[in-house]
Design a protein around this motif. Sequence first.
Motif, PDB file in Angstrom:
ATOM      1  N   GLY A 200       0.781  -1.257   0.124  1.00 39.88           N
ATOM      2  CA  GLY A 200       0.043   0.054  -0.146  1.00 39.88           C
ATOM      3  C   GLY A 200       0.808   1.311  -0.129  1.00 39.88           C
ATOM      4  N   ILE A 201       2.015   1.194   1.002  1.00 41.17           N
ATOM      5  CA  ILE A 201       2.699   2.515   0.870  1.00 41.17           C
ATOM      6  C   ILE A 201       3.472   2.530  -0.221  1.00 41.17           C
ATOM      7  CG2 ILE A 201       4.408   3.364   2.032  1.00 41.17           C
ATOM      8  CD1 ILE A 201       2.015   3.778   3.467  1.00 41.17           C
ATOM      9  N   ALA A 202       4.015   1.354  -0.732  1.00 37.72           N
ATOM     10  CA  ALA A 202       4.575   1.328  -2.201  1.00 37.72           C
ATOM     11  C   ALA A 202       3.924   1.632  -3.340  1.00 37.72           C
ATOM     12  CB  ALA A 202       5.326  -0.160  -2.577  1.00 37.72           C
ATOM     13  N   PHE A 203       2.680   1.513  -3.296  1.00 42.29           N
ATOM     14  CA  PHE A 203       1.693   2.092  -4.067  1.00 42.29           C
ATOM     15  C   PHE A 203       1.838   3.582  -4.114  1.00 42.29           C
ATOM     16  CE2 PHE A 203      -1.916  -1.320  -4.981  1.00 42.29           C
ATOM     17  CZ  PHE A 203      -1.713  -1.368  -5.922  1.00 42.29           C
ATOM     18  N   ALA A 204       1.672   4.167  -2.900  1.00 43.97           N
ATOM     19  CA  ALA A 204       1.726   5.722  -2.676  1.00 43.97           C
ATOM     20  C   ALA A 204       3.130   6.102  -3.225  1.00 43.97           C
ATOM     21  CB  ALA A 204       1.587   5.917  -1.150  1.00 43.97           C
ATOM     22  N   GLY A 205       4.253   5.312  -2.911  1.00 45.31           N
ATOM     23  CA  GLY A 205       5.341   5.595  -3.466  1.00 45.31           C
ATOM     24  C   GLY A 205       5.593   5.820  -5.048  1.00 45.31           C
ATOM     25  N   ASP A 206       4.782   4.973  -5.745  1.00 43.10           N
ATOM     26  CA  ASP A 206       4.709   4.557  -7.044  1.00 43.10           C
ATOM     27  C   ASP A 206       4.039   5.978  -7.639  1.00 43.10           C
ATOM     28  OD1 ASP A 206       6.055   2.784  -8.377  1.00 43.10           O
ATOM     29  OD2 ASP A 206       4.671   1.359  -7.776  1.00 43.10           O
ATOM     30  N   TYR A 207       3.002   6.209  -7.081  1.00 35.85           N
ATOM     31  CA  TYR A 207       2.172   7.146  -7.390  1.00 35.85           C
ATOM     32  C   TYR A 207       2.397   8.804  -7.219  1.00 35.85           C
ATOM     33  CZ  TYR A 207      -2.760   8.399  -9.077  1.00 35.85           C
ATOM     34  OH  TYR A 207      -3.826   8.967  -9.703  1.00 35.85           O
ATOM     35  N   LEU A 208       3.067   8.883  -5.916  1.00 30.46           N
ATOM     36  CA  LEU A 208       3.394  10.329  -5.845  1.00 30.46           C
ATOM     37  C   LEU A 208       4.710  10.592  -6.324  1.00 30.46           C
ATOM     38  CD1 LEU A 208       2.251  10.246  -1.888  1.00 30.46           C
ATOM     39  CD2 LEU A 208       1.114  10.972  -3.793  1.00 30.46           C
ATOM     40  N   SER A 209       4.633  10.546  -7.651  1.00 29.97           N
ATOM     41  CA  SER A 209       5.957  10.751  -8.467  1.00 29.97           C
ATOM     42  C   SER A 209       6.181  12.269  -8.541  1.00 29.97           C
ATOM     43  CB  SER A 209       5.543  10.394  -9.737  1.00 29.97           C
ATOM     44  OG  SER A 209       4.537  10.944 -10.472  1.00 29.97           O
ATOM     45  N   ALA A 210       7.235  12.662  -9.511  1.00 28.93           N
ATOM     46  CA  ALA A 210       7.606  13.956  -9.685  1.00 28.93           C
ATOM     47  C   ALA A 210       6.396  14.707 -10.086  1.00 28.93           C
ATOM     48  CB  ALA A 210       8.750  13.906 -10.814  1.00 28.93           C
ATOM     49  N   ALA A 211       5.536  14.201 -10.522  1.00 26.36           N
ATOM     50  CA  ALA A 211       4.268  15.068 -10.911  1.00 26.36           C
ATOM     51  C   ALA A 211       3.518  15.496  -9.760  1.00 26.36           C
ATOM     52  CB  ALA A 211       3.433  14.247 -12.039  1.00 26.36           C
ATOM     53  N   SER A 212       3.376  14.620  -8.582  1.00 27.50           N
ATOM     54  CA  SER A 212       2.578  14.922  -7.624  1.00 27.50           C
ATOM     55  C   SER A 212       3.527  15.844  -6.548  1.00 27.50           C
ATOM     56  CB  SER A 212       2.389  13.594  -6.765  1.00 27.50           C
ATOM     57  OG  SER A 212       1.313  12.928  -7.475  1.00 27.50           O
ATOM     58  N   PHE A 213       4.845  15.461  -6.288  1.00 28.97           N
ATOM     59  CA  PHE A 213       5.455  16.280  -5.167  1.00 28.97           C
ATOM     60  C   PHE A 213       6.163  17.508  -5.955  1.00 28.97           C
ATOM     61  CE2 PHE A 213       9.372  17.094  -2.794  1.00 28.97           C
ATOM     62  CZ  PHE A 213       8.880  17.338  -1.580  1.00 28.97           C
ATOM     63  N   LEU A 214       6.710  17.538  -7.109  1.00 28.20           N
ATOM     64  CA  LEU A 214       7.273  18.756  -7.663  1.00 28.20           C
ATOM     65  C   LEU A 214       6.044  19.417  -8.527  1.00 28.20           C
ATOM     66  CD1 LEU A 214      10.583  17.030  -8.897  1.00 28.20           C
ATOM     67  CD2 LEU A 214      10.161  18.385  -6.747  1.00 28.20           C
ATOM     68  N   GLY A 215       5.398  18.640  -9.352  1.00 22.93           N
ATOM     69  CA  GLY A 215       4.495  19.325 -10.122  1.00 22.93           C
ATOM     70  C   GLY A 215       3.291  19.858  -9.637  1.00 22.93           C
ATOM     71  N   ILE A 216       2.607  19.128  -8.933  1.00 22.63           N
ATOM     72  CA  ILE A 216       1.393  19.536  -8.055  1.00 22.63           C
ATOM     73  C   ILE A 216       1.589  20.772  -7.102  1.00 22.63           C
ATOM     74  CG2 ILE A 216      -0.680  19.151  -6.539  1.00 22.63           C
ATOM     75  CD1 ILE A 216      -0.863  16.553  -7.579  1.00 22.63           C
ATOM     76  N   CYS A 217       2.516  20.724  -6.272  1.00 27.23           N
ATOM     77  CA  CYS A 217       3.021  21.882  -5.544  1.00 27.23           C
ATOM     78  C   CYS A 217       3.359  23.039  -6.148  1.00 27.23           C
ATOM     79  CB  CYS A 217       3.879  21.166  -4.585  1.00 27.23           C
ATOM     80  SG  CYS A 217       3.667  20.024  -3.093  1.00 27.23           S
ATOM     81  N   GLY A 218       4.267  22.772  -7.293  1.00 27.99           N
ATOM     82  CA  GLY A 218       4.690  23.931  -8.016  1.00 27.99           C
ATOM     83  C   GLY A 218       3.555  24.780  -8.846  1.00 27.99           C
ATOM     84  N   MET A 219       2.544  23.831  -9.172  1.00 26.10           N
ATOM     85  CA  MET A 219       1.184  24.666  -9.938  1.00 26.10           C
ATOM     86  C   MET A 219       0.686  25.212  -9.038  1.00 26.10           C
ATOM     87  SD  MET A 219      -1.549  22.686 -12.538  1.00 26.10           S
ATOM     88  CE  MET A 219      -0.226  21.712 -13.463  1.00 26.10           C
ATOM     89  N   ILE A 220       0.368  24.663  -7.975  1.00 21.48           N
ATOM     90  CA  ILE A 220      -0.470  25.328  -6.663  1.00 21.48           C
ATOM     91  C   ILE A 220       0.256  26.683  -6.549  1.00 21.48           C
ATOM     92  CG2 ILE A 220      -1.170  25.274  -4.474  1.00 21.48           C
ATOM     93  CD1 ILE A 220      -1.779  22.487  -4.828  1.00 21.48           C
ATOM     94  N   ALA A 221       1.551  26.777  -6.432  1.00 22.30           N
ATOM     95  CA  ALA A 221       2.426  27.822  -5.999  1.00 22.30           C
ATOM     96  C   ALA A 221       2.287  28.926  -6.989  1.00 22.30           C
ATOM     97  CB  ALA A 221       3.665  27.365  -5.658  1.00 22.30           C
ATOM     98  N   THR A 222       1.992  28.799  -8.125  1.00 21.52           N
ATOM     99  CA  THR A 222       1.987  29.704  -9.200  1.00 21.52           C
ATOM    100  C   THR A 222       0.522  29.865  -9.868  1.00 21.52           C
ATOM    101  OG1 THR A 222       2.284  27.965 -10.774  1.00 21.52           O
ATOM    102  CG2 THR A 222       4.129  29.027 -10.217  1.00 21.52           C
ATOM    103  N   VAL A 223      -0.336  28.913  -9.669  1.00 19.77           N
ATOM    104  CA  VAL A 223      -1.855  29.511 -10.112  1.00 19.77           C
ATOM    105  C   VAL A 223      -2.717  28.960  -9.125  1.00 19.77           C
ATOM    106  CG1 VAL A 223      -1.308  29.132 -12.381  1.00 19.77           C
ATOM    107  CG2 VAL A 223      -2.110  27.104 -11.156  1.00 19.77           C
ATOM    108  N   GLY A 224      -2.330  28.760  -7.775  1.00 16.26           N
ATOM    109  CA  GLY A 224      -3.399  28.500  -6.777  1.00 16.26           C
ATOM    110  C   GLY A 224      -4.032  27.027  -6.843  1.00 16.26           C
TER     111      GLY A 224
END
Lengths: 104, 642
Positions: free
Chosen positions: B50-74
Amino acid sequence: MQHGPAVKLGVDHAAEKKTKIGLFCFIFYCIVYSGFVIINTLSPTTMSMQTFFGLNLAVLYGFGLIILAIVMGLIYNIICTNIEDSMNKDAEATEGQEPEGGAE
Amino acid sequence: MIYTASPIAIALFVFFVLIVLGLSSYFARQATSSGGFYAAGGTIHWAVNGIAFAGDYLSAASFLGICGMIATVGYDGFLYSIGYLAGWVVALFVVAEPLKRLGKYTFADALDAKFNSKGIQLMAAISALVVSICYLIPQMVGAGALVTPLLGLPHWLGVVIVGGIVIFIVATAGMTSTTYVQFLKGGLLIIFSTILVFMVLNKGLMKTPDEKYHKFQTISVAAMKDGKIAEISDKSYSVITQTEVDGLQFVKLTKDNIPTWWKLTTKDGNNKLEETLSYVITADGKTLYNGEAKEKKKFYSVGHMQKIIMDGKEVEKTGKLSVFSFFSVIENSTVIRFTKKIFFLGKDKVTLWYQNPTAGTRLMRPGVKFKIDKGATFMDKLNFISLMLALFFGTAALPHVLIRYYTVPSQRCARKSTIVAIGAIGFFYILTLYMGFGAMVGGVLDVQSSNMSAPLLAKSFGTILFAIISAIAFATVLGTVSGLIVAASGAVAHDIMDQFLGMEMSDAQKVRYGKISAFIVGILAIILGILFKGMNVSFLVGWAFAVAASANLPAILMLLFWKKTTAPGITASIFVGMIAALGIILTGPDMFAGPYGLTRADAFHPLGQPGIISIPLAFITLVIVSLMTQKGKAVESSEAQA
């Protein structure tokens, strides 16, 4: 051909019932998710509406969708586990078959 | 932004990589059979999986991409969090258990479980390969982006390092080491993200994020003539030129022979110049950061609040905030965002970022990035619905997610591991909203790369936290790429070579060919990661979701729930879904305005997100072709198969 499960699985007599419950949960969540998409599409300013704890509807609905998924998952698991335990145990007693779901 | 490598960050990075490689070597002996290589022998505990699923899924897109997108466009960035998580509902309630019952190593096995169809084997393998590669590219691009500030290395070298390590991981131990790497990384990512959010709330919000934050200057305009500046109040500056870009006026000034760019604004009849950040490539090839060489470090991190309203009063800083008041304060306040403009002045290419005061109410709901508000066209709204549809249906059709169901021993474990994944991923996605907004107003944003927002937010709380978060982010990329390469190599070696071509291979040969495939896919990923440098990570991940949702999900769902589904129906559905999704993306406005270097108007159609067309099209294709090819080949029912 080498199709088939990666490990040997027992017979799951609860599969059909679990599928129905899963579909019901899926449809329910779909409706709630669709509501979110529809409000955003047709009336985005509604998302600024103030709700509880000083949060607007956008944040509340967004967090709500995430928390709902977790809660529904937990409830679904409890129901499915109970069904598996009861149906597979009954089948094991009457048919002597190896039940599914035991190995954890 | 100008980065300096930190010795602590380098040490921690090396430490993480050594742990990952050590795990791989340790588990290598378990990968001697094909079952061990592709499915970890089906022996992984559900909680670890289950945690490995999370590890797989929380990729660069989630940690880097989503946080970055929220930081720029809310809030628009948070829509990805919601959609990505909602997709797990489809996985849990519909796909997890039946897929576990049907499959062996890859999801093509599950689709083909009852048919033994060459068509399904080939199309499912191609689809898995295409989706995996679409997903691999942004991970590699993210790796390159991460290595630059962390180690001070160029982008291409970062991509090569990631590729090399991942090839080693996969080629030595396959799914077992990939799983434990993901478990370790997924757990650490959630723990340290929680710590980071706690620190953000504890610090609260303030107009000046910290004492080192650059104070952006304003100069009064003393006189205007025919819309042009005639005189400014600060005589130490000289006006060089004034130019209009998309209805905005920008002015070039010099002071001590250092050229800088300013935005002309008018309020209550008063004209003033506001300082911008500029990056200029001159005609002779020089690059100037705010008018000076890179080494001068005059290109600042940005993002602050212009006005803070707390409990109805304007304040300089809020102090400690609760999980609720953090959002209510931002909503009632005004945030300074930095908006990008690119133009040419003679032969100089000027890229500048000007201060854009934005009301919190605007940022705390959708509409800044996705045009669904006033002035939005029908196609804009359709694009939004299409994106939300692809995110919802894409997760349960991603090959590297699906193969993880084969690593656990039972259907019950498949279900339980999915619930652990939903809990872990859902919790993390809630954190992204705090991290994103924290970065937006924390004075940490790199205007040239939003992807670094979360690590840079951590940096504002100290080098050690930055080093840990960056090392975890790097491990994030390593783990996700490992899982994707296992999925892709499974598609080549197992689905195509073994199943489709029917090559006679011993178990040891299957593992060897799997490892060779992993090596080739890894090299391909390195090349693509270098070629696609600079492309938006989330944009590319959106492709993968759209293609997966269009090609794979209709086939999976109909196989499970429609008795009349036939092999030709599944084959045709995968083909049509994949081609339609790729076709719409490649001929759409985002590709024309981005990689093709043309304008959005040049695109063949205005639809950027294909899901709303390609997903129904794949369903319809499956139904029509299945009805046309009945002849007693219908699936009895999914549950009867089990």
